[in-house]
Design an enzyme around this catalytic site. Structure first.
Site, short mmCIF file in Angstrom:
data_model
loop_
_atom_site.label_atom_id
_atom_site.label_comp_id
_atom_site.label_asym_id
_atom_site.label_seq_id
_atom_site.Cartn_x
_atom_site.Cartn_y
_atom_site.Cartn_z
N LYS A 164 0.84 -1.19 0.00
CA LYS A 164 0.00 0.00 0.00
C LYS A 164 0.88 1.25 0.00
O LYS A 164 1.85 1.35 0.77
CB LYS A 164 -0.91 0.01 1.23
CG LYS A 164 -1.97 -1.10 1.25
CD LYS A 164 -2.91 -1.02 0.07
CE LYS A 164 -4.04 -2.01 0.18
NZ LYS A 164 -4.93 -2.00 -1.01
N ASP A 193 -0.06 -0.46 -4.61
CA ASP A 193 -1.47 -0.10 -4.72
C ASP A 193 -1.73 1.20 -3.95
O ASP A 193 -1.64 1.24 -2.73
CB ASP A 193 -2.34 -1.21 -4.13
CG ASP A 193 -3.83 -0.94 -4.35
OD1 ASP A 193 -4.65 -1.75 -3.92
OD2 ASP A 193 -4.16 0.10 -4.97
N GLU A 218 -1.02 -0.40 -9.22
CA GLU A 218 -2.46 -0.68 -9.14
C GLU A 218 -3.22 0.57 -8.72
O GLU A 218 -2.91 1.18 -7.70
CB GLU A 218 -2.72 -1.82 -8.14
CG GLU A 218 -4.19 -2.19 -8.02
CD GLU A 218 -4.45 -3.42 -7.18
OE1 GLU A 218 -3.67 -4.39 -7.26
OE2 GLU A 218 -5.43 -3.40 -6.40
N ASP A 241 -8.33 -1.13 -10.42
CA ASP A 241 -9.10 -1.77 -9.34
C ASP A 241 -10.37 -0.95 -9.16
O ASP A 241 -11.39 -1.24 -9.77
CB ASP A 241 -8.24 -1.83 -8.06
CG ASP A 241 -8.99 -2.47 -6.89
OD1 ASP A 241 -8.34 -2.84 -5.90
OD2 ASP A 241 -10.23 -2.60 -6.94
N LYS A 265 -13.18 -6.61 -7.55
CA LYS A 265 -13.89 -6.95 -6.32
C LYS A 265 -15.27 -7.47 -6.67
O LYS A 265 -16.08 -6.80 -7.32
CB LYS A 265 -13.96 -5.73 -5.41
CG LYS A 265 -12.56 -5.32 -4.93
CD LYS A 265 -12.61 -4.22 -3.90
CE LYS A 265 -11.25 -3.98 -3.31
NZ LYS A 265 -10.25 -3.44 -4.26
N TRP A 320 -7.40 -12.44 -3.00
CA TRP A 320 -7.20 -11.82 -1.69
C TRP A 320 -8.42 -12.14 -0.84
O TRP A 320 -9.56 -12.00 -1.28
CB TRP A 320 -7.07 -10.30 -1.83
CG TRP A 320 -6.84 -9.64 -0.50
CD1 TRP A 320 -5.64 -9.37 0.09
CD2 TRP A 320 -7.84 -9.20 0.43
NE1 TRP A 320 -5.83 -8.78 1.32
CE2 TRP A 320 -7.17 -8.67 1.55
CE3 TRP A 320 -9.24 -9.19 0.42
CZ2 TRP A 320 -7.83 -8.14 2.65
CZ3 TRP A 320 -9.92 -8.66 1.51
CH2 TRP A 320 -9.21 -8.15 2.61
C1 0XW Z 1 -6.30 -5.64 -1.04
N1 0XW Z 1 -7.72 -5.50 -1.30
C2 0XW Z 1 -8.26 -6.44 -2.27
C3 0XW Z 1 -8.42 -5.66 -0.01
C4 0XW Z 1 -8.83 -4.31 0.46
O1 0XW Z 1 -10.22 -4.19 0.26
C5 0XW Z 1 -8.19 -3.34 -0.46
C6 0XW Z 1 -8.10 -4.12 -1.73
C7 0XW Z 1 -7.28 -3.48 -2.79
O2 0XW Z 1 -6.64 -4.14 -3.58
O3 0XW Z 1 -7.36 -2.26 -2.86
MG MG Z 2 -6.47 -2.49 -5.07
#
Ligand code: 0XW
Ligand code: MG
Length: 367
Positions: A164, A193, A218, A241, A265, A320
């Protein structure tokens, strides 16, 4: 078969240890919503939606339960095996709100799998392998702490790490990236990300300063148009994303050559059916993707893993799940867990997870 009752539950998922920190939000507990769809055949199906707090995207827990209160009463009496008709009824009851409808989608797929005694991955064409690789997302932190976590997670078997970044001086992000590449194994793959937080100038500076480091960027910026504007100036592949909101903009990003891959997601795009279409499109265009969700327990995790199982291994960038950050299985016998960096694709019918609903708080019931 008929839907006779729909129960909506609320549950708080506490995060173990330090808060989960991303560029624009830090969370310590997540409010999840579970849907239980009861039928007259004795089969019940379950679904879940768990936004990543109220500010991560245009989705929030109270909104999910409000949307479901609009939809659920209209579904009583319908045949859950007629997936298309039920989801059409959801659209007639409420426009949009894909994330909330995803919990209905999941419950329907769970019922259909249980009715035909097949895991969802089998209904989707069959998992291409018995277990799938996960990846670990390392929260925003100092270079030394992220390096420590890198070594720790590699030791636990993770072969892909999401680091992150964003929400601070971009020089700190560059220092973190360099430190990770100093300590990581050569075989470990890395995505930086930013969860939309960087400006176009910051991303170009980050990418050009780290042109010697082989990582994926990302969702560095917020808007699709920003990603499109900088794409040709980057020294790294660009994955979408948060901008990958639905099928139209995913196909647009491929046709316009903006997205080199995706972090998708499941609940954001509307659930298992929409995700299956996205996987087909990624296969057709040879676009790598990870199968994820914002957050959630065993139900969301199972959906992600069934879907991750049908992704061509060469295009899979992992699945994930929130299990490493929370510590409460919904189904103690069939909880979806990561072992040495890999997750077994559930073998039970439907999702393969049957939650103990006594863990949850009943929010609404319809019959
Ligand atoms: C890593 N993730 C898939 C889980 C969290 O919701 C954040 C997300 C991402 O990739 O941003
Ligand atoms: Mg992401």
């Amino acid at each position: 078969m008929k839907i006779t009752e729909i129960h909506i539950y609320q549950h708080d998922l506490e995060i173990k240890g330090k808060p989960y920190k991303m560029s624009l939000s830090e969370v310590k507990s997540l409010d999840t919503t579970i849907v239980e769809m009861v039928t007259d055949s004795g089969i019940s199906g379950f679904g879940e939606v768990c936004p990543l707090g109220p500010t991560y995207q245009e989705a929030h827990a109270l909104g999910a339960r409000a949307a479901l209160s609009e939809i659920a009463p209209k579904l009583i009496g319908m045949n859950p095996l007629h997936y298309g008709k039920v989801m059409h009824q959801c659209d007639l009851a409420l426009m949009g709100h894909l994330y909330a409808k995803a919990a209905i989608d999941m419950a329907l797929w769970d019922i259909i799998g249980k009715h035909y005694s097949a895991p969802i991955s089998s209904l989707l064409g069959g998992a291409k392998r018995a277990k799938v690789p996960s990846y670990y997302a390392i929260s925003i932190d100092s270079p030394d702490e992220v390096a420590r976590m890198t070594i720790e997670k590699e030791a636990q078997g993770f072969t892909r790490l999401q680091i992150k970044v964003g929400g601070r001086d971009v020089e700190e992000d560059i220092a973190v990236a360099r430190k990770v590449f100093e300590v990581k194994k050569p075989t470990t793959t890395v995505a930086l990300d930013a969860n939309r937080a960087l400006t176009t100038t910051q991303v170009m500076h980050l990418s050009q300063s780290c042109r010697d480091l082989n990582f994926v960027l990302e969702q560095p910026c917020d808007k699709y148009q920003e990603l499109k504007a900088i794409k040709t100036s980057l020294c790294h592949p660009l994955y979408m994303d948060e901008s990958a909101k639905d099928l139209p903009n995913i196909t647009q990003s491929i046709v316009e050559g903006v997205a080199d891959g995706f972090g998708i997601k499941v609940t954001r795009v509307g659930g298992i059916s929409a995700m299956r279409s996205i996987i087909d499109i990624c296969h057709a265009h040879q676009k790598p993707l990870s199968c994820d969700d914002s957050w959630g327990g065993d139900l969301v995790a199972a959906a992600c893993v069934h879907l991750g199982g049908i992704v061509n291994p060469s295009l899979s960038r992992g699945i994930w799940i929130a299990a490493p950050y929370i510590d409460e299985p919904y189904d103690t016998l069939n909880s979806v867990q990561i072992n040495d960096g890999w997750i077994d694709v559930p073998k039970g019918p439907g999702l393969g997870v049957v939650p103990d609903t006594s863990m949850f708080i009943l929010s609404q019931s319809y019959s």
